[in-house]
Design a protein around this motif. Sequence first.
Motif, mmCIF file in Angstrom:
data_model
loop_
_atom_site.group_PDB
_atom_site.id
_atom_site.type_symbol
_atom_site.label_atom_id
_atom_site.label_comp_id
_atom_site.label_asym_id
_atom_site.label_seq_id
_atom_site.Cartn_x
_atom_site.Cartn_y
_atom_site.Cartn_z
ATOM 1 N N ALA A 285 2.124 -61.591 31.315
ATOM 2 C CA ALA A 285 3.411 -60.955 31.598
ATOM 3 C C ALA A 285 3.306 -59.963 32.748
ATOM 4 C CB ALA A 285 3.935 -60.248 30.345
ATOM 5 N N GLU A 286 2.104 -59.485 33.032
ATOM 6 C CA GLU A 286 1.924 -58.583 34.169
ATOM 7 C C GLU A 286 2.240 -59.270 35.487
ATOM 8 O OE1 GLU A 286 1.176 -55.190 33.755
ATOM 9 O OE2 GLU A 286 1.696 -55.834 31.718
ATOM 10 N N LEU A 287 2.270 -60.592 35.485
ATOM 11 C CA LEU A 287 2.582 -61.347 36.694
ATOM 12 C C LEU A 287 4.059 -61.708 36.794
ATOM 13 C CD1 LEU A 287 -0.419 -63.887 36.768
ATOM 14 C CD2 LEU A 287 -0.324 -61.550 37.651
ATOM 15 N N THR A 288 4.822 -61.508 35.719
ATOM 16 C CA THR A 288 6.198 -62.017 35.696
ATOM 17 C C THR A 288 7.255 -60.931 35.580
ATOM 18 O OG1 THR A 288 6.169 -62.353 33.289
ATOM 19 C CG2 THR A 288 5.419 -64.183 34.661
ATOM 20 N N PHE A 289 6.883 -59.722 35.139
ATOM 21 C CA PHE A 289 7.846 -58.626 35.067
ATOM 22 C C PHE A 289 7.889 -57.897 36.407
ATOM 23 C CE2 PHE A 289 7.690 -59.515 30.689
ATOM 24 C CZ PHE A 289 8.584 -58.727 29.981
#
Length: 294
Positions: A285-289
Amino acid sequence: MSKTIAFVGVGRMGANMARRLKDCGYSITAVYDSHRPIATALADELGCSAPEKLADVAAAADIIFTVVTNDESMRSIFFGPGDNLLKEPTGKTFINCATVSPGIHREVYEAAKNAGAHSLEASMASSISHAREGKLYLMMAGDESVYNDVLPVLEQMSVNRRFIGGPGRAAEVKALVNMVMNINTAGLAEGLGLAAALGHDLDMVREVFSQTGANSRVLETDSADMVAREHDCWFSAEHAAKDSGIAGSMAEGVGLNLPLNLATIAQYKKMVSLGLGGLDKSGIAELTFKGRHA
């Protein structure tokens, strides 16, 4: 409970499996790890030996569980020059629990058979807490007669088991499990990331997901961590990249193109390249938020 047991690879999974069997009354006679202080500390806790040589571990027990990280580690413990588990293995049963390629499982199976020993796969689809509590789910492969012989031990470690077939077959299914899990995790991270960017309340979105076709096991296990940015490691991004890569190699071997898996591998490899490989898979999720690492 007459069979004696040893462990090779006593990180968090292996150590908790050993503790569980000790609690169940089995004799744990030896533990080994490439990081020796881990082995000696566990040996002190369990009251067993921590041999410096793999051959001595095999000599110390009837059943030897191996829980290592990758094909290279597996090859090292079974085929390493000078010292390995197959020096004098006659009559021993090796139960190999690592998520490694089907090919290395087949190599070990044949080498053990030629040396008068037995080799089983016990692919695990469970967490560290399940290992400690005897609640693993095990996918087994090898010779079914050998599986039946060690079944009393496996029953103490797991709530359910499935014998899948000959050597390499459990590893294939485990790779499929992790491939689908990792794709689902990546998809969930994108859905929550987009919802956040649109200004939606993420608790509401998660509840809606749970009641619709967006529901999944990873919604239950990972979504709160994605929102809170709490990525304590239970199954690392580095391992996710490796395991999805195993599935990718299997697909190449049968001439299939799996674009979702390729995209997921790329995302987890990006995490590794950013120094995030030690985070839990939820860390994707660190790549998508927006405003995070992307």
